[in-house]
Design a protein around this motif. Structure first.
Motif, PDB file in Angstrom:
ATOM      1  N   GLN A  49       8.916 -27.393 -39.388  1.00 29.22           N
ATOM      2  CA  GLN A  49       8.728 -27.933 -40.738  1.00 29.22           C
ATOM      3  C   GLN A  49       8.609 -26.810 -41.767  1.00 29.22           C
ATOM      4  O   GLN A  49       8.942 -26.993 -42.932  1.00 29.22           O
ATOM      5  CB  GLN A  49       7.481 -28.821 -40.760  1.00 29.22           C
ATOM      6  N   ALA A  50       8.127 -25.671 -41.305  1.00 27.77           N
ATOM      7  CA  ALA A  50       8.027 -24.508 -42.207  1.00 27.77           C
ATOM      8  C   ALA A  50       9.366 -23.800 -42.388  1.00 27.77           C
ATOM      9  O   ALA A  50       9.456 -22.810 -43.123  1.00 27.77           O
ATOM     10  CB  ALA A  50       6.991 -23.530 -41.671  1.00 27.77           C
ATOM     11  N   PHE A  60      -6.598 -25.814 -34.017  1.00 27.27           N
ATOM     12  CA  PHE A  60      -6.432 -25.028 -35.233  1.00 27.27           C
ATOM     13  C   PHE A  60      -5.908 -25.909 -36.358  1.00 27.27           C
ATOM     14  O   PHE A  60      -5.318 -26.964 -36.137  1.00 27.27           O
ATOM     15  CB  PHE A  60      -5.483 -23.852 -35.007  1.00 27.27           C
ATOM     16  N   GLU A  61      -6.148 -25.455 -37.555  1.00 26.19           N
ATOM     17  CA  GLU A  61      -5.619 -26.122 -38.739  1.00 26.19           C
ATOM     18  C   GLU A  61      -4.154 -25.728 -38.922  1.00 26.19           C
ATOM     19  O   GLU A  61      -3.744 -24.611 -38.585  1.00 26.19           O
ATOM     20  CB  GLU A  61      -6.416 -25.729 -39.983  1.00 26.19           C
ATOM     21  N   THR A  62      -3.369 -26.649 -39.454  1.00 23.80           N
ATOM     22  CA  THR A  62      -1.948 -26.361 -39.716  1.00 23.80           C
ATOM     23  C   THR A  62      -1.791 -25.112 -40.576  1.00 23.80           C
ATOM     24  O   THR A  62      -0.982 -24.218 -40.293  1.00 23.80           O
ATOM     25  CB  THR A  62      -1.281 -27.556 -40.402  1.00 23.80           C
ATOM     26  N   ALA A  63      -2.571 -25.033 -41.627  1.00 27.03           N
ATOM     27  CA  ALA A  63      -2.470 -23.896 -42.551  1.00 27.03           C
ATOM     28  C   ALA A  63      -2.801 -22.585 -41.851  1.00 27.03           C
ATOM     29  O   ALA A  63      -2.215 -21.534 -42.130  1.00 27.03           O
ATOM     30  CB  ALA A  63      -3.396 -24.099 -43.744  1.00 27.03           C
ATOM     31  N   GLU A  64      -3.745 -22.642 -40.905  1.00 23.30           N
ATOM     32  CA  GLU A  64      -4.118 -21.429 -40.192  1.00 23.30           C
ATOM     33  C   GLU A  64      -2.980 -20.913 -39.325  1.00 23.30           C
ATOM     34  O   GLU A  64      -2.694 -19.714 -39.278  1.00 23.30           O
ATOM     35  CB  GLU A  64      -5.363 -21.696 -39.344  1.00 23.30           C
ATOM     36  N   LEU A  65      -2.308 -21.834 -38.600  1.00 21.62           N
ATOM     37  CA  LEU A  65      -1.157 -21.435 -37.783  1.00 21.62           C
ATOM     38  C   LEU A  65      -0.069 -20.812 -38.635  1.00 21.62           C
ATOM     39  O   LEU A  65       0.465 -19.739 -38.313  1.00 21.62           O
ATOM     40  CB  LEU A  65      -0.609 -22.645 -37.032  1.00 21.62           C
ATOM     41  N   LEU A  66       0.271 -21.493 -39.723  1.00 24.27           N
ATOM     42  CA  LEU A  66       1.363 -20.999 -40.577  1.00 24.27           C
ATOM     43  C   LEU A  66       0.991 -19.670 -41.243  1.00 24.27           C
ATOM     44  O   LEU A  66       1.845 -18.784 -41.411  1.00 24.27           O
ATOM     45  CB  LEU A  66       1.721 -22.046 -41.623  1.00 24.27           C
ATOM     46  N   ALA A  67      -0.284 -19.518 -41.613  1.00 25.64           N
ATOM     47  CA  ALA A  67      -0.712 -18.261 -42.238  1.00 25.64           C
ATOM     48  C   ALA A  67      -0.607 -17.100 -41.246  1.00 25.64           C
ATOM     49  O   ALA A  67      -0.167 -16.002 -41.586  1.00 25.64           O
ATOM     50  CB  ALA A  67      -2.131 -18.395 -42.768  1.00 25.64           C
ATOM     51  N   LEU A 102       1.798 -13.819 -31.008  1.00 26.29           N
ATOM     52  CA  LEU A 102       0.631 -14.620 -31.379  1.00 26.29           C
ATOM     53  C   LEU A 102       0.210 -15.427 -30.151  1.00 26.29           C
ATOM     54  O   LEU A 102       0.989 -16.236 -29.634  1.00 26.29           O
ATOM     55  CB  LEU A 102       0.967 -15.558 -32.546  1.00 26.29           C
ATOM     56  N   PHE A 103      -1.020 -15.204 -29.687  1.00 26.96           N
ATOM     57  CA  PHE A 103      -1.511 -15.832 -28.457  1.00 26.96           C
ATOM     58  C   PHE A 103      -2.378 -17.035 -28.812  1.00 26.96           C
ATOM     59  O   PHE A 103      -3.350 -16.900 -29.575  1.00 26.96           O
ATOM     60  CB  PHE A 103      -2.323 -14.816 -27.648  1.00 26.96           C
ATOM     61  N   LEU A 104      -2.003 -18.207 -28.291  1.00 24.36           N
ATOM     62  CA  LEU A 104      -2.782 -19.430 -28.500  1.00 24.36           C
ATOM     63  C   LEU A 104      -3.673 -19.657 -27.288  1.00 24.36           C
ATOM     64  O   LEU A 104      -3.204 -19.601 -26.140  1.00 24.36           O
ATOM     65  CB  LEU A 104      -1.856 -20.626 -28.701  1.00 24.36           C
TER      66      LEU A 104
END
Length: 393
Positions: A28-29, A109-116, A82-84
């Motif tokens: 989506q990004a 996690f928050e969507t914004a946090e992942l994308l940031a 990036l390690f989840l």
């Protein structure tokens, strides 16, 4: 479908279904997403990706091993990982970083946090790639410069050999007189030049010249001097030895006639010497004065007027001297301007003092001593030529 310009992200997980949420958010990004399982088979083309998102939620140990292999595969290239993880323990987060991850993100996690996090790592990747490209361009430029320098070095070596070939390969071997020379260009080629030549059964001609500066331009002028000195005229069965004043006048006129864009300042002392009776004639054009070492007297300079060659039409006066057995004569270039000897003033005073100290040596040893002792405290910054003559008993 992601746009053609989208950044490609590799999403590695136990199963594709376990990271559907992550994939959807990244797509989506605007990113292009490929997936790969946590197996022993590593992705084929890591260079195609700008970011790896590695999910270690279900199989942490396998994910850490997979992360370590990816980091080794990346080598010197920078591929952010990036390690989840769902393990909130500090040791688990530390393990991900020690295995090669650049950042970690805790589930949920928050969507914004992942994308940031993704944007931050992609910015670092972009900056690294730009820097790497500039580094590669520097290496390419350096390679081209090395090739250019190699070519220049080869051309300078050729110029050096050509210039050396114009210098006398041997000095005259006569019972009445002995010569010695020290020739040391400041660089590969220089602006100093000398020559000694037999003119007939009684006469020698010799000179020392200096084209201002050093390097290739000055060396080209020395070749002009070599070809321009006309010391003897032959007409049928007769010949005429050209007087020193006329030799310099003709050379001066030839240089002026070239109409060079820059004035080719050249200094010179030309000598016509009768080695049978010891009579010497010389003329000078802006050159350091000859130094005369009589057999039983103090060193002295033979001073005579004379303007630089190649500047304007002028006449060059001639001076005549009588040399006797045991006398010596030194001609040298302005490389001696930095000469220093035993507290004497730099330049001429030091040259005269050193010559006086070693005057009794044979001319070969005298010239060697001058070129060595005068530069123990100061550095030779210009081409240097010292030509010595000794009248034998």
């Amino acid at each position: 479908m992601a746009p053609a310009s989208a950044l490609r992200i590799l999403l590695c997980a136990d199963t594709a279904a376990s990271v559907d949420d992550t994939r959807r958010l990244l797509e989506q990004a605007g990113h292009a997403i490929d997936t790969h399982p946590l197996t022993l088979d590593d992705p084929a083309d890591l260079a195609a990706y700008q970011l790896v998102v590695l999910d270690g939620t279900a199989r942490a140990a396998e994910a850490l091993q997979f992360c370590r292999r990816l980091r080794v595969r990346a080598g010197d290239g920078f591929l952010p990982i990036l390690f989840l993880t769902a393990d909130h323990a500090p040791a688990a987060r530390l393990a991900s970083l020690e295995c090669g991850a650049d950042a970690y993100l805790l589930r949920p996690f928050e969507t914004a946090e992942l994308l940031a996090q993704a944007r931050a790592l992609l910015r670092i990747k972009e900056g690294h790639d730009r820097l790497n490209e500039k580094t590669l361009e520097v290496h390419r430029i350096n390679k081209r410069l090395q090739l250019a320098y190699q070519q220049i070095d080869q051309e300078l070596e050729l110029a050096r050999r050509i210039q050396q070939s114009f210098l006398p390969q041997t000095l005259p071997d006569l019972p009445q007189v002995r010569f010695a020379v020290h020739y040391q260009p400041c660089g590969r080629v220089g602006g100093d030049f000398y020559d000694i030549f037999r003119l007939d059964e009684n006469h020698l001609g010799f000179y020392v010249a200096d084209a201002m500066g050093h390097g290739v331009p000055a060396s080209l002028l020395t070749i002009f001097v070599k070809k321009g000195v006309k010391a003897k005229e032959i007409s049928g069965k007769e010949y005429r030895l050209v007087p020193p004043s006329e030799v310099l006048q003709r050379l001066n006129r030839d240089l002026i006639d070239q109409a060079l864009s820059e004035t080719p300042f050249i200094t010179m002392v030309y000598v016509l010497y009768n080695f049978k009776d010891g009579v010497l004639q010389f003329a000078r054009s802006g050159h350091p004065y000859p130094v005369y070492l009589p057999h039983d007297g103090a060193p002295q300079q033979w001073q005579i007027e004379g303007s630089l060659l190649g500047v304007f039409e002028t006449k060059y006066p001639v001076r005549t001297q009588q040399l006797r057995p045991g006398d010596k004569l030194l001609l040298y270039t302005d490389g001696m301007d930095t000469a220093s000897y035993e507290g004497q003033a730099v330049g001429t005073a030091s040259v005269l003092a050193c010559a006086a100290r070693h005057r009794d040596l044979p001319v070969g040893e005298l010239v060697a001593k001058l070129s060595q002792d005068l530069f123990t405290r100061t550095r030779q910054t210009d081409d240097l030529t010292v030509l010595g003559l000794e009248v034998l008993e």
